[in-house]
Write an enzyme that holds these catalytic residues in place. Structure first.
Site, mmCIF file in Angstrom:
data_model
loop_
_atom_site.group_PDB
_atom_site.id
_atom_site.type_symbol
_atom_site.label_atom_id
_atom_site.label_comp_id
_atom_site.label_asym_id
_atom_site.label_seq_id
_atom_site.Cartn_x
_atom_site.Cartn_y
_atom_site.Cartn_z
ATOM 1 N N GLY B 201 119.444 107.604 112.075
ATOM 2 C CA GLY B 201 119.019 108.465 110.977
ATOM 3 C C GLY B 201 120.147 109.162 110.266
ATOM 4 O O GLY B 201 121.261 108.652 110.185
ATOM 5 N N LEU B 227 113.545 102.253 111.128
ATOM 6 C CA LEU B 227 114.873 102.746 110.707
ATOM 7 C C LEU B 227 115.946 102.535 111.779
ATOM 8 O O LEU B 227 115.811 102.993 112.917
ATOM 9 C CB LEU B 227 114.770 104.248 110.374
ATOM 10 C CG LEU B 227 116.054 104.882 109.810
ATOM 11 C CD1 LEU B 227 116.406 104.288 108.462
ATOM 12 C CD2 LEU B 227 115.905 106.384 109.716
ATOM 13 N N ASP B 228 117.010 101.848 111.410
ATOM 14 C CA ASP B 228 118.194 101.659 112.265
ATOM 15 C C ASP B 228 117.869 100.983 113.590
ATOM 16 O O ASP B 228 118.574 101.178 114.588
ATOM 17 C CB ASP B 228 118.899 103.010 112.543
ATOM 18 C CG ASP B 228 119.382 103.675 111.262
ATOM 19 O OD1 ASP B 228 119.702 102.946 110.310
ATOM 20 O OD2 ASP B 228 119.420 104.913 111.205
ATOM 21 N N ALA B 229 116.820 100.182 113.604
ATOM 22 C CA ALA B 229 116.394 99.572 114.857
ATOM 23 C C ALA B 229 116.408 98.045 114.819
ATOM 24 O O ALA B 229 115.989 97.392 115.773
ATOM 25 C CB ALA B 229 114.995 100.066 115.224
#
Lengths: 285, 285, 285, 285
Positions: B201, B227-229
């Protein structure tokens, strides 16, 4: 290694600290062989560490400490001065895995570790003969859910009895009781086999494999009541790829674990680590 | 760089795959200049990539593809073959920070990047002249909470219009709409300025400073709805200490970010990355 | 970045230097934001660098310098104090390869480089438009064996005319004349694409390939009359394998070259590098 | 670790090698768990290594070898196939310094090293008890200028007697006689405490300090008649600064030395290293 005194100070930042301390040392004829400062501007806090050649200091440690109090009070310092000739006593806690224990015992045996290993305490008996070859007393204290309170009571007694000033969890697979974490704040050092804060808790290499990271790491940190969340002293990583199984990761990881633990422990033993909140200032060389 | 075809295959593992594929290539006279295999034993899945000298392959790409279908069906392969002479078209998404954009444009200009930059789309106008010096069309599409659906509808139209096959979020500070993530699965590459899964994040360097880590990193990954995964392509880290402010971390981090993004993007452009679940196999050189 | 003065000192080691300097700074109300010391025990030489908050120093730079002379003489110091508000002027020397030039110009443009690029001098005309986009004057001075004396005479005139205090050989493929090396001792910074002292001279990647090393590197150093033998400021390496061709090594090497040069140059511009014989003390952050 | 056969091949490059070998393996039902190829385009030479699951190969090793000869002759292969169940026998040569010996013995004891340590031969008696704790026969053969021929004659007899297939110079401070280098070509592995080709010969850390490098390293290589000039298997480096004394460099260097030696040795023991001229192809995982 020269015989030195290590003067470690932290206090609110203001003009004149360095001058006052340096003048005090100079007035006693002290030769400074290493000096490090750091100002945490955000928190207006100042950190300082000096190594002073022991032989150069007129009046020795006692005279130094006596006179220094006034100065320390004026600047509201937290401070201590330690003597490299009185190495800190270390209790090594281990379980079944030998790589960290073997590495630390070997470094100590070769006079690389600036501390004195006084005992090994393990929850399994597997590593007894290794400790004994190094002529270090070995205590087997099994820990089960039922016996945990009793086991840790015994453990603490042993630590006290040996006068250990540092506890190293050298891949000791037990979680210390909260009270023990409190009693030994800033004195218990753990090696966690991940690059924290990633992969807290059990089986970090499995977690790393699951997430598909391209680097694995290890973290040396002070133990607090919150699992794997204490102040970090040292970290490092190693590159992996899809071709590495979890067994490969364990094998490669062992090298990082033992190196990071040995580095972090050396920093602690040489009074290079200043804890500040949940972070550390490490005056590394 | 030689003119090569890149044959990329994944399928359930069994005896005879390598032999069949290698024989098929040899029968057409194909010279293999690079070959990589990987077996995911846990999932019994097989991955393979070949680079075949284009000039050596009798009948060229079409003949190859036609004949290969039978083989591919027999082994239940997912496969594709690409032509290094037809580099993938890239849309670069940027915001205000220039380091990743400048780095990628420079590499492309110097013919280091095995792809073709077809446009820059940015939510601010700051980097227009930089893109224009490189003679790349620049589109300024502001994004606000109110205009977001409209903005991304325009953005997608541009991507389609340019025929872009890869979208690179070169420090583009907007989160793509879920539908766009789905539509371009495996085609959107992001650079996140932390060593994921740590510090997901916003403001990862602030998070890193807060936690007191001794290394900071960057992660190049495919974008998914979470998100960001998404699947990680490449990561790297750099050492920091207490002496580094957040501004220092940003400065040092920029070098890691741009290098990791450039590496990850090159792997993708050369068909070196095979996505498997939420992980990647990267046949790196 | 705060406005600071940088006080850099080297002198024979003795008791009392730190105290005297710190007291002098404190007496003027100076707030020290960074301090570094080093004692070269073998040569009994002392090195020190302070960053002092400009606004905190009563009387400013002139008052400081005037009063400091007496102290400096007493300790036989070599010293200087510089003002971060007066960044050093930089002449960038280039040839045809753009990666180092592009990287430094971009960092300067983004205000990351604590110096002022005043001109680009190149022995080929290829990089003119790049320099001009950054609005930096570009001078094309070809160098041939016949014209070399004349060319370097012109070059030196330009350097003087622009008042450049640092010359950066950003992959400038010419060897400076011995007299110029002498005239600008400690002011000319080169990037050599090997891990010196390995692979001195021409074509270091070919030499590295020939020897079969598993890491390649880059070295940022001061130029002296002896080729690639001056004091080293910074070095780094990157892993390679048998799978990397010389072209791959060049591609991977470029990233190391530009990063190492940018780091070394920043150290120099911030007065973090103290030359001592043929070695350097680098007070890095 | 699974029971595997390791098939290692090098031969002139041509179309059809991979297909023929893969087909041969597949015809015997062999499951390939790891495969690596490399083409040295400059020398038109091909290198290949397969790991085949032992249990999957119909007829076992003898049947494989018998049938493979025809294929091998057709392609003019140099080849061998080894059995992971018959680990190579290792003679460790040591002197007084223990870090490499202790590290290798510990890895072997923990079953991490894919080989069998059969003896330790040392020119001093200091490390006897360490070897004996691991229950490895220890032979003290002093070497003086006068006794050198006799000492190495004894040494070779011991190596023969133990059937050692690999000799590891684990910081053995003697230079092997030229004839012994020849007799054991590709079987003697040394660790040199510098990043070769820098700092060949004696006291490399002193040489490194003299030159003022910013990284120190270690190199694992095969021993040839020319000192420190044999084919390199593995290298690594660690960062140092002006603050590190030669003693610090030795301390830090020990960690690199032992890690690099352990990695290089593992590659050799798993038949991952193919010597080609004075260079190596290392099919690392």
């Amino acid at each position: 290694m020269s015989h030195v005194y290590r003067l470690v100070i932290s206090c609110p930042d203001q003009v004149g600290i360095v001058a006052s301390v340096a003048q005090y040392i100079a007035d006693l004829g002290g030769t400074i062989v290493e000096a490090n400062h750091h100002t945490d501007a955000a928190n207006n806090w100042f950190f300082m560490r000096h190594e002073i050649l022991a032989g150069s200091l007129r009046g020795g440690l006692d005279a130094f400490a006596q006179g220094f109090k006034k100065l320390a009070d004026a600047f509201e310092m937290q401070w201590h001065i330690s003597d490299s000739a009185k190495p800190k006593k270390i209790a090594l806690f281990a379980s079944k895995e030998s790589h960290c224990l073997a590495d630390l015992l070997h470094r100590w045996h070769e006079k690389e570790l600036p501390g004195e290993v006084v005992c090994v305490i393990a929850n399994h008996d597997d590593l007894r003969s290794m400790a004994e070859w190094y002529q270090v007393p070995f205590h087997h204290i099994p820990v089960t859910p039922e016996t945990k309170p009793q086991a840790f009571s015994e453990t603490e007694q042993l630590v006290e009895q040996y006068g250990a000033e540092v506890i190293v969890l050298a891949r000791y697979m037990q979680i210390l009781p909260p009270q023990m974490c409190k009693d030994y704040t800033g004195q218990v050092i753990n090696i966690h086999h991940s690059f924290l804060p990633s992969f807290v808790g059990a089986r970090p290499y499995h977690q790393a494999s699951e997430r598909g990271v391209k680097l694995i790491g290890a973290t040396c940190h002070y133990v607090t009541e919150v699992l794997d969340a204490g102040p970090i002293i040292e970290q490092d990583v190693i590159r992996i790829s899809h071709a590495h199984s979890i067994d490969d990761m364990k094998r490669l990881g062992r090298d990082v674990e033992k190196t990071v633990l040995a580095r972090g422990l050396r920093f602690h033993l040489e009074d290079r680590v200043l804890i500040h909140g949940n972070k550390t200032v490490v005056f590394d060389v």
